[in-house]
Write an enzyme that holds these catalytic residues in place. Structure first.
Site, PDB file in Angstrom:
ATOM      1  N   TYR A 162       1.037  -1.159   0.090  1.00 46.65           N
ATOM      2  CA  TYR A 162       0.203   0.012  -0.041  1.00 46.65           C
ATOM      3  C   TYR A 162       0.935   1.326  -0.096  1.00 46.65           C
ATOM      4  O   TYR A 162       0.523   2.284  -0.738  1.00 46.65           O
ATOM      5  CB  TYR A 162      -0.724   0.036   1.274  1.00 46.65           C
ATOM      6  CG  TYR A 162      -1.841   1.280   1.289  1.00 46.65           C
ATOM      7  CD1 TYR A 162      -2.883   1.154   0.762  1.00 46.65           C
ATOM      8  CD2 TYR A 162      -1.603   2.123   2.142  1.00 46.65           C
ATOM      9  CE1 TYR A 162      -3.867   2.043   0.761  1.00 46.65           C
ATOM     10  CE2 TYR A 162      -2.606   3.117   2.400  1.00 46.65           C
ATOM     11  CZ  TYR A 162      -3.858   3.199   1.563  1.00 46.65           C
ATOM     12  OH  TYR A 162      -4.785   4.137   1.940  1.00 46.65           O
ATOM     13  N   LYS A 166       1.238   4.011  -2.773  1.00 46.85           N
ATOM     14  CA  LYS A 166       0.826   5.567  -2.534  1.00 46.85           C
ATOM     15  C   LYS A 166       1.802   6.577  -2.632  1.00 46.85           C
ATOM     16  O   LYS A 166       1.628   7.666  -3.297  1.00 46.85           O
ATOM     17  CB  LYS A 166       0.333   5.708  -1.038  1.00 46.85           C
ATOM     18  CG  LYS A 166      -1.130   4.873  -0.986  1.00 46.85           C
ATOM     19  CD  LYS A 166      -2.224   5.646  -1.814  1.00 46.85           C
ATOM     20  CE  LYS A 166      -3.833   5.075  -1.649  1.00 46.85           C
ATOM     21  NZ  LYS A 166      -4.738   5.580  -2.613  1.00 46.85           N
TER      22      LYS A 166
HETATM   23  P1  NAP Z   1     -13.410   2.349   0.867  1.00 49.46           P
HETATM   24  O1  NAP Z   1     -14.234   3.055   2.048  1.00 49.46           O
HETATM   25  O2  NAP Z   1     -12.964   0.921   1.281  1.00 49.46           O
HETATM   26  O3  NAP Z   1     -14.203   2.663  -0.275  1.00 49.46           O
HETATM   27  C1  NAP Z   1     -13.522   1.968  -1.569  1.00 49.46           C
HETATM   28  C2  NAP Z   1     -14.140   2.501  -2.542  1.00 49.46           C
HETATM   29  O4  NAP Z   1     -13.219   2.002  -3.903  1.00 49.46           O
HETATM   30  C3  NAP Z   1     -15.288   1.806  -2.704  1.00 49.46           C
HETATM   31  O5  NAP Z   1     -16.342   2.705  -3.496  1.00 49.46           O
HETATM   32  C4  NAP Z   1     -15.165   0.711  -3.966  1.00 49.46           C
HETATM   33  O6  NAP Z   1     -16.159   0.144  -4.665  1.00 49.46           O
HETATM   34  C5  NAP Z   1     -14.134   1.397  -4.620  1.00 49.46           C
HETATM   35  N1  NAP Z   1     -13.125   0.526  -5.460  1.00 49.46           N
HETATM   36  C6  NAP Z   1     -12.490  -0.906  -4.896  1.00 49.46           C
HETATM   37  N2  NAP Z   1     -12.021  -1.327  -6.033  1.00 49.46           N
HETATM   38  C7  NAP Z   1     -12.256  -0.782  -6.960  1.00 49.46           C
HETATM   39  C8  NAP Z   1     -12.052  -0.897  -8.483  1.00 49.46           C
HETATM   40  N3  NAP Z   1     -11.189  -2.117  -8.775  1.00 49.46           N
HETATM   41  N4  NAP Z   1     -12.512  -0.200  -9.198  1.00 49.46           N
HETATM   42  C9  NAP Z   1     -13.302   0.815  -9.066  1.00 49.46           C
HETATM   43  N5  NAP Z   1     -13.366   1.206  -7.743  1.00 49.46           N
HETATM   44  C10 NAP Z   1     -13.066   0.083  -6.611  1.00 49.46           C
HETATM   45  O7  NAP Z   1     -12.245   3.326   1.159  1.00 49.46           O
HETATM   46  P2  NAP Z   1     -12.086   4.736   1.740  1.00 49.46           P
HETATM   47  O8  NAP Z   1     -11.353   4.739   3.005  1.00 49.46           O
HETATM   48  O9  NAP Z   1     -12.954   5.659   1.144  1.00 49.46           O
HETATM   49  O10 NAP Z   1     -10.612   5.030   0.614  1.00 49.46           O
HETATM   50  C11 NAP Z   1     -10.760   6.103  -0.538  1.00 49.46           C
HETATM   51  C12 NAP Z   1      -9.349   6.263  -0.834  1.00 49.46           C
HETATM   52  O11 NAP Z   1      -8.592   7.025   0.179  1.00 49.46           O
HETATM   53  C13 NAP Z   1      -8.204   4.888  -1.024  1.00 49.46           C
HETATM   54  O12 NAP Z   1      -7.557   5.328  -2.198  1.00 49.46           O
HETATM   55  C14 NAP Z   1      -7.592   4.856   0.219  1.00 49.46           C
HETATM   56  O13 NAP Z   1      -6.348   4.341  -0.106  1.00 49.46           O
HETATM   57  C15 NAP Z   1      -7.308   6.336   0.600  1.00 49.46           C
HETATM   58  N6  NAP Z   1      -7.081   6.599   1.855  1.00 49.46           N
HETATM   59  C16 NAP Z   1      -7.959   6.344   2.837  1.00 49.46           C
HETATM   60  C17 NAP Z   1      -7.708   6.431   4.198  1.00 49.46           C
HETATM   61  C18 NAP Z   1      -8.421   5.996   5.190  1.00 49.46           C
HETATM   62  O14 NAP Z   1      -8.087   6.127   6.288  1.00 49.46           O
HETATM   63  N7  NAP Z   1      -9.787   5.684   4.905  1.00 49.46           N
HETATM   64  C19 NAP Z   1      -6.396   7.077   4.443  1.00 49.46           C
HETATM   65  C20 NAP Z   1      -5.440   7.393   3.610  1.00 49.46           C
HETATM   66  C21 NAP Z   1      -5.949   7.039   2.344  1.00 49.46           C
HETATM   67  P3  NAP Z   1     -17.154  -0.714  -4.281  1.00 49.46           P
HETATM   68  O15 NAP Z   1     -17.908  -0.395  -3.049  1.00 49.46           O
HETATM   69  O16 NAP Z   1     -18.011  -1.131  -5.558  1.00 49.46           O
HETATM   70  O17 NAP Z   1     -16.250  -1.908  -4.218  1.00 49.46           O
END
Ligand code: NAP
Length: 254
Positions: A162, A166
């Site tokens: 990861y 990133k």
């Molecule tokens: P999340 O709640 O797990 O949601 C992930 C989203 O990505 C869902 O809408 C999912 O769609 C979609 N997705 C997964 N696989 C996919 C694919 N192959 N093609 C298209 N869409 C896909 O994640 P989140 O926490 O909101 O994270 C969003 C972004 O922020 C990510 O890049 C993550 O790395 C980054 N981030 C998150 C955090 C955190 O603390 N949450 C921190 C730093 C960075 P489905 O529902 O259809 O599977």
């Protein structure tokens, strides 16, 4: 809630948000819609959640469609952008948000755990950015916002795949920002810290994590969406490119 027309600074703009069925992507789709953009809610599996995001948008008077595409697949990304061009005829904003984790310590990490994370979190960003930039270059304008992570800046045990993906997004952001700047396209990255979404819902060491967050709480998806909207707006984001913005409660202070 729809804003008064004079505050809808994204009116007439078309935005694609990858992974917008849940979490940060969902909040970003709602935020860009609130400010007047027509929004493409991309998702991979969560059909009904994506439809619910579109319902929320249309019930508030906005325009949105849900489009299924696995953004780690080049053919699905091409089909996604073709459909958007057929329906809207332009792409002004791309938010590369879709991402996954496959956390485990290095010695236990299987090549497929490595590859799946790189394929979506890094290669998917390349596919979507390339597809969007072809359109934006002709328009001579565009905003691209890549969601990276503080893990890509500072590393995190159990997240070699990861963190590498990133950190890769950060290098990609800076290179592409330099390439596309002459045509009026900005490319920036937002690095969230710990945000309350499905991705962080399984964490067992919350108390430990909170010790490293000066603001002493997890962030909300809307707090990332606010930065995404800022970068996508005029004049706020117009003179900013190649930058990484930490939205992390003060975890990383450079
Ligand atoms: P999340 O709640 O797990 O949601 C992930 C989203 O990505 C869902 O809408 C999912 O769609 C979609 N997705 C997964 N696989 C996919 C694919 N192959 N093609 C298209 N869409 C896909 O994640 P989140 O926490 O909101 O994270 C969003 C972004 O922020 C990510 O890049 C993550 O790395 C980054 N981030 C998150 C955090 C955190 O603390 N949450 C921190 C730093 C960075 P489905 O529902 O259809 O599977």
């Amino acid at each position: 809630m729809e804003l008064p027309e004079n505050l809808q600074v994204l009116r007439g703009k078309v935005a694609i948000i990858t992974g917008a069925s849940r979490g940060i992507g969902r909040a970003s789709a709602l935020e860009l819609s609130k400010f007047g953009a027509s929004v493409v809610v991309n998702y991979a599996a969560s059909n009904s959640a994506a439809d619910a995001v579109v319902d929320t948008i249309t019930n508030a008077g906005g325009t949105g469609i849900a489009l299924k595409a696995d953004v780690s697949s080049i053919s699905e990304v091409d089909a996604l952008f073709n459909t958007v061009m057929e329906k809207f005829g332009r792409v002004d904003i791309l938010v590369n948000n879709a991402g996954i984790t496959r956390d485990t310590l290095l010695l236990r990490m299987k090549p497929e755990d490595w590859q799946a994370v790189i394929d979506l979190n890094l290669t998917g960003v390349f596919y979507c950015t390339r597809a969007a930039s072809k359109i934006m270059l002709k328009q001579r304008s565009g905003r691209i916002v890549n969601i990276t992570s503080v893990a890509g800046l500072m590393g995190n045990p159990g997240q070699a795949n990861y963190s590498a993906s990133k950190a890769g997004v950060i290098g990609f952001t800076k290179s592409v920002a330099k390439e596309l700047a002459p045509r009026g396209i900005t490319v920036n990255a937002v690095a969230p810290g710990f945000i309350t979404t499905d991705m962080t819902s399984e964490l067992s060491n919350t108390e430990e994590i909170l010790k490293f967050i000066p603001l002493a709480r997890f962030g909300q998806p809307e707090e990332i969406a606010g930065m995404v909207r800022f970068l996508a707006s005029d004049p706020a984001g117009a003179y900013i490119t190649g930058q990484v913005f930490n939205v992390d409660g003060g975890m990383v202070m450079a």
